[in-house]
Design an enzyme around this catalytic site. Structure first.
Site, PDB file in Angstrom:
ATOM      1  N   GLY A 262      55.415  23.088   8.971  1.00  0.00           N
ATOM      2  CA  GLY A 262      55.339  24.218   9.883  1.00  0.00           C
ATOM      3  C   GLY A 262      54.189  23.994  10.848  1.00  0.00           C
ATOM      4  O   GLY A 262      54.376  23.728  12.042  1.00  0.00           O
ATOM      5  N   ARG A 299      44.408  34.793  12.254  1.00  0.00           N
ATOM      6  CA  ARG A 299      43.803  33.731  11.447  1.00  0.00           C
ATOM      7  C   ARG A 299      42.272  33.780  11.408  1.00  0.00           C
ATOM      8  O   ARG A 299      41.679  33.630  10.342  1.00  0.00           O
ATOM      9  CB  ARG A 299      44.284  32.347  11.909  1.00  0.00           C
ATOM     10  CG  ARG A 299      45.811  32.177  11.884  1.00  0.00           C
ATOM     11  CD  ARG A 299      46.267  30.739  12.023  1.00  0.00           C
ATOM     12  NE  ARG A 299      45.967  29.964  10.846  1.00  0.00           N
ATOM     13  CZ  ARG A 299      44.999  29.093  10.744  1.00  0.00           C
ATOM     14  NH1 ARG A 299      44.213  28.837  11.779  1.00  0.00           N
ATOM     15  NH2 ARG A 299      44.786  28.458   9.623  1.00  0.00           N
ATOM     16  N   TYR A 303      41.172  34.409   7.589  1.00  0.00           N
ATOM     17  CA  TYR A 303      40.694  33.218   6.865  1.00  0.00           C
ATOM     18  C   TYR A 303      39.345  32.721   7.359  1.00  0.00           C
ATOM     19  O   TYR A 303      38.865  31.694   6.892  1.00  0.00           O
ATOM     20  CB  TYR A 303      41.660  32.033   7.028  1.00  0.00           C
ATOM     21  CG  TYR A 303      43.112  32.335   6.801  1.00  0.00           C
ATOM     22  CD1 TYR A 303      43.578  32.692   5.535  1.00  0.00           C
ATOM     23  CD2 TYR A 303      44.031  32.249   7.838  1.00  0.00           C
ATOM     24  CE1 TYR A 303      44.919  32.954   5.321  1.00  0.00           C
ATOM     25  CE2 TYR A 303      45.372  32.508   7.635  1.00  0.00           C
ATOM     26  CZ  TYR A 303      45.803  32.860   6.368  1.00  0.00           C
ATOM     27  OH  TYR A 303      47.131  33.111   6.169  1.00  0.00           O
ATOM     28  N   CYS A 329      39.788  48.415  16.306  1.00  0.00           N
ATOM     29  CA  CYS A 329      38.666  49.120  15.671  1.00  0.00           C
ATOM     30  C   CYS A 329      38.351  48.571  14.299  1.00  0.00           C
ATOM     31  O   CYS A 329      38.576  49.239  13.282  1.00  0.00           O
ATOM     32  CB  CYS A 329      38.995  50.598  15.585  1.00  0.00           C
ATOM     33  SG  CYS A 329      39.252  51.265  17.208  1.00  0.00           S
ATOM     34  N   TYR A 358      51.524  30.176  12.815  1.00  0.00           N
ATOM     35  CA  TYR A 358      50.931  31.336  12.153  1.00  0.00           C
ATOM     36  C   TYR A 358      50.101  32.169  13.136  1.00  0.00           C
ATOM     37  O   TYR A 358      49.091  32.748  12.772  1.00  0.00           O
ATOM     38  CB  TYR A 358      50.092  30.908  10.933  1.00  0.00           C
ATOM     39  CG  TYR A 358      50.868  30.029   9.981  1.00  0.00           C
ATOM     40  CD1 TYR A 358      51.905  30.569   9.223  1.00  0.00           C
ATOM     41  CD2 TYR A 358      50.622  28.652   9.873  1.00  0.00           C
ATOM     42  CE1 TYR A 358      52.648  29.768   8.366  1.00  0.00           C
ATOM     43  CE2 TYR A 358      51.361  27.846   9.025  1.00  0.00           C
ATOM     44  CZ  TYR A 358      52.374  28.414   8.273  1.00  0.00           C
ATOM     45  OH  TYR A 358      53.112  27.621   7.433  1.00  0.00           O
TER      46      TYR A 358
END
Ligand code: LLP
Length: 407
Positions: A262, A299, A303, A329, A358
């Site tokens: 992917g 992301r 992460y 917010c 992603y």
């Protein structure tokens, strides 16, 4: 991608995802080519970017699809992926999804537990069909990647142990409604070291040999996805070395190699464009506030992932450190921390790199923000492949319920 970003922004506005389809072609050809004359199928991991145009482009090149919901299976079919190139994985499939996958007659349903095998058998019996299955084995190999995207250790929820896999194959072999023809593993994502892949392949290939010895003939050897890409300064695995490592472990086996890339296919084919709204300084901290946010590209917030950020048309200007933050917010709403940027003005554009995988697929409507538009670039031309989501798009399914709510 040599693009006139300013023109694209004028035409499509921001926040905006842009994908270079020629780059996708190159990536596909390189991976497919790496397996040379061996029987292989590149089943693109649809979850990384499920835009129909992206899937269609890959389908035209001959790719299959690795799907994790019936929605993804239906996207793949709609985009023209041949049904015999579609696999359906995922740790929890609903009965209705299993039923539909069997009715669609896709290549393989990938099982992740004994309980799921029994459900698939029961539904196949109801439909009076034989379900082609593979079993996801958890080889207990440390993939040496971020814990959130590591999947091949026993402590992760994915797959079954080697012992239960063997029991499942023996059961399936005897069942009238199960046809066990595949084996699968996927140890994690953003892998930059080859040794865990080689190790996992070796373990799973040994299981295939021991199954062969008891008359169970595995035809599809699915090595999952996981090939890492360069976000910053990572050293990545070359497709040629990847293929060589896999082939070295499956010597003597007459199998078709399935791979499920992917990120490798999409991450660096895509960028995310966002416009600067304002700059401000709080104490000593400089913030560049942009119109893109965690709902568009999650992301970094989820992460702590790094995406290179660059200002357009600001070459040679003096830079200083800033956090690039969105309007959502949440303190965790940032696209980049400690980014070296020149003085930014209203309407200046920032490019967030490596955002093709992603990115859009993990976007949401949080804060009632419409999702970004998506644009494909192919042979120098631009094509809108998803419209910007409007307020009306967002409330449609609530408005249709207006009359249900009587208070
Ligand atoms: N096959 C299976 C069974 C998977 O679980 C995955 C990804 C893939 C293939 C594709 O892996 P890839 O080639 O893209 O590494 N949202 C995270 C990544 C989650 C990956 C989940 N599974 C991120 O943004 O880093």
């Amino acid at each position: 991608m040599s693009l006139d970003i300013t023109t694209l922004v004028k035409k499509y506005n921001t926040p905006l995802y842009i994908y270079d389809f020629n780059n996708i072609t190159n990536r596909y050809e390189e991976l497919k080519g790496a397996f040379g004359g061996k029987k292989s199928l590149v089943a693109y991991a649809v979850k990384s970017n499920s835009n129909l145009a992206v899937i269609r482009h890959l389908a035209n090149l001959g790719a299959g699809a690795d799907c994790v919901s019936i929605g993804e299976v239906n996207r793949a079919l709609k985009a023209g992926v041949k049904k015999y190139r579609i696999i359906f994985s995922g740790v929890g499939k609903r009965d209705s999804e299993i039923r539909e996958a069997l009715e669609r007659d896709i290549l393989l349903i990938n099982l992740e537990s004994e309980a799921e095998m029994k459900r698939v058998e029961m539904i196949a019996k109801e439909l009076n069909v034989e379900a082609r299955i593979s079993i996801r084995v958890n080889p207990n190999v440390d993939p040496k990647t971020h814990p959130y995207i590591s999947t091949g250790l026993h402590e992760n929820k994915f797959g079954v142990s080697l012992d239960s896999a063997k029991r499942m194959y023996i059961y399936a072999k005897k069942s009238e409604h199960l046809n066990p023809i595949g084996i699968h593993f996927h140890i994690g994502s953003q892998l930059t070291e080859l040794s865990p892949i080689t190790e996992a392949c070796g373990i799973v290939a040994d299981l295939v040999r021991s199954l062969d010895a008891i008359g169970i003939d595995i035809k599809f050897f699915d090595v999952g996805g996981g090939l890492g890409v360069v976000y910053d300064d990572e050293t990545t695995i070359r497709p040629a070395d990847y293929a060589k490592a896999i082939l070295s472990q499956i010597k003597g086996l007459d199998v078709t190699i399935l791979s499920e890339p992917g990120r490798y296919m999409m991450a660096n084919a895509g960028i995310f464009l966002t416009s600067v709204l304002y700059e401000k300084v709080n104490g000593k901290k400089r913030f560049v506030i942009v119109d893109g946010a965690m709902n568009d590209l999650l992301r970094p917030s989820l992460y702590g992932a790094y995406h290179k950020i660059e200002a357009i048309r600001k070459e040679g200007e003096e830079k200083s450190i800033a956090d690039v933050v969105g309007p959502v917010c949440e303190s965790g709403d940032f696209l980049g921390k400690n980014v070296m940027l020149p003085k930014m003005n209203h309407h200046d554009i920032l490019v967030v790199h490596s955002a093709g995988a992603y990115g859009f697929t993990m976007s949401s409507n949080y804060n009632t923000r419409g999702r970004s538009a998506e644009v494909a670039i192919f042979d120098g031309k631009d094509y809108l492949i998803r419209e910007r989501e409007t307020f009306e798009d967002q409330i449609r399914l609530e408005e249709s319920c207006d009359s249900n709510w009587q208070s």
